[in-house]
Scaffold this motif. Structure first.
Motif, short mmCIF file in Angstrom:
data_model
loop_
_atom_site.label_atom_id
_atom_site.label_comp_id
_atom_site.label_asym_id
_atom_site.label_seq_id
_atom_site.Cartn_x
_atom_site.Cartn_y
_atom_site.Cartn_z
N ASP A 38 0.84 -1.19 0.00
CA ASP A 38 0.00 0.00 0.00
C ASP A 38 0.88 1.25 0.00
O ASP A 38 1.27 1.77 1.05
N ALA A 39 1.19 1.74 -1.19
CA ALA A 39 2.08 2.89 -1.34
C ALA A 39 1.51 4.13 -0.66
O ALA A 39 2.26 4.91 -0.06
N THR A 40 0.21 4.32 -0.70
CA THR A 40 -0.41 5.49 -0.08
C THR A 40 -0.24 5.47 1.43
O THR A 40 0.10 6.48 2.05
N SER A 99 2.26 8.11 3.88
CA SER A 99 1.80 8.89 5.04
C SER A 99 2.80 8.84 6.20
O SER A 99 2.69 9.63 7.13
N LEU A 100 3.79 7.95 6.13
CA LEU A 100 4.80 7.85 7.19
C LEU A 100 5.98 8.79 6.98
O LEU A 100 6.88 8.86 7.82
N TYR A 101 5.99 9.53 5.86
CA TYR A 101 7.10 10.42 5.51
C TYR A 101 6.74 11.88 5.73
O TYR A 101 5.59 12.28 5.54
N THR A 102 7.75 12.69 6.07
CA THR A 102 7.57 14.14 6.13
C THR A 102 7.46 14.69 4.71
O THR A 102 7.87 14.03 3.74
N ASP A 103 6.95 15.90 4.57
CA ASP A 103 6.79 16.52 3.25
C ASP A 103 8.11 16.65 2.51
O ASP A 103 8.15 16.56 1.29
N ASP A 104 9.18 16.89 3.25
CA ASP A 104 10.49 17.12 2.63
C ASP A 104 11.44 15.94 2.80
O ASP A 104 12.66 16.09 2.71
N ASP A 158 6.15 13.82 -3.63
CA ASP A 158 5.79 13.47 -5.01
C ASP A 158 6.72 12.39 -5.55
O ASP A 158 6.25 11.38 -6.09
N GLN A 159 8.03 12.60 -5.41
CA GLN A 159 8.99 11.63 -5.93
C GLN A 159 8.93 10.32 -5.15
O GLN A 159 9.01 9.23 -5.74
N ILE A 160 8.79 10.40 -3.83
CA ILE A 160 8.72 9.19 -3.02
C ILE A 160 7.45 8.41 -3.36
O ILE A 160 7.48 7.19 -3.52
N GLY A 174 4.86 3.78 -5.65
CA GLY A 174 3.85 3.29 -6.57
C GLY A 174 4.42 2.32 -7.59
O GLY A 174 3.81 1.29 -7.90
N THR A 175 5.60 2.64 -8.10
CA THR A 175 6.26 1.76 -9.06
C THR A 175 6.65 0.44 -8.41
O THR A 175 6.38 -0.63 -8.96
N VAL A 176 7.27 0.51 -7.25
CA VAL A 176 7.71 -0.71 -6.56
C VAL A 176 6.53 -1.62 -6.25
O VAL A 176 6.57 -2.82 -6.52
#
Length: 121
Positions: free
Chosen positions: A22-24, A28-33, A55-57, A62-64
């Motif tokens: 579940d990429a989404t 949610s576990l990452y900071t914005d930066d 965005d990049q993460i 999503g790809t993985v």
């Protein structure tokens, strides 16, 4: 088991996100930066692949997790504002991947991650 600010890192959310692919939820576990440095056969230590920002993460995750493979969180250790974990993966054709990450937290979220990964050839 939390960060210096006292906000706990949700290891069960990490496990659920990885194992449910579940990429989404993981994002949610990452900071914005947040920033991930990836070292593997293609991205050597002197020139790691850098993935920066949600965005990049999100695109990378999503790809993985769109690939035909399974993912398992093997181990996870939290100490203060640091997390270390290993993830094992297996493609449908039997090829295995092992990744190990060292994470720095900010307010209970991943701010920096170093991922070293290797796979069968």
């Amino acid at each position: 088991m939390g960060s210096a600010a006292g906000t706990a890192f949700d290891t069960e959310a990490l496990r659920r996100g990885i194992e449910a692919e579940d990429a989404t939820a993981l994002l949610s576990l990452y900071t914005d930066d947040a920033e991930i440095r990836i070292v593997d056969r293609n991205s050597q230590p002197s020139r790691p692949r850098i993935v920066h920002g949600l965005d990049q993460i999100g695109e990378m995750l999503g790809t993985v997790y769109s690939r035909n493979m399974t993912h398992h969180l093997d181990q996870c250790v939290v100490q203060g504002d640091h997390v270390a974990f290993t993830e094992s993966c297996r493609y449908a054709d039997g090829v295995r991947v092992l990744g190990t990450s060292m994470v720095s937290l900010r307010d209970g979220k991943i701010a920096e991650q170093i991922l070293v990964q290797a796979w069968d050839e």
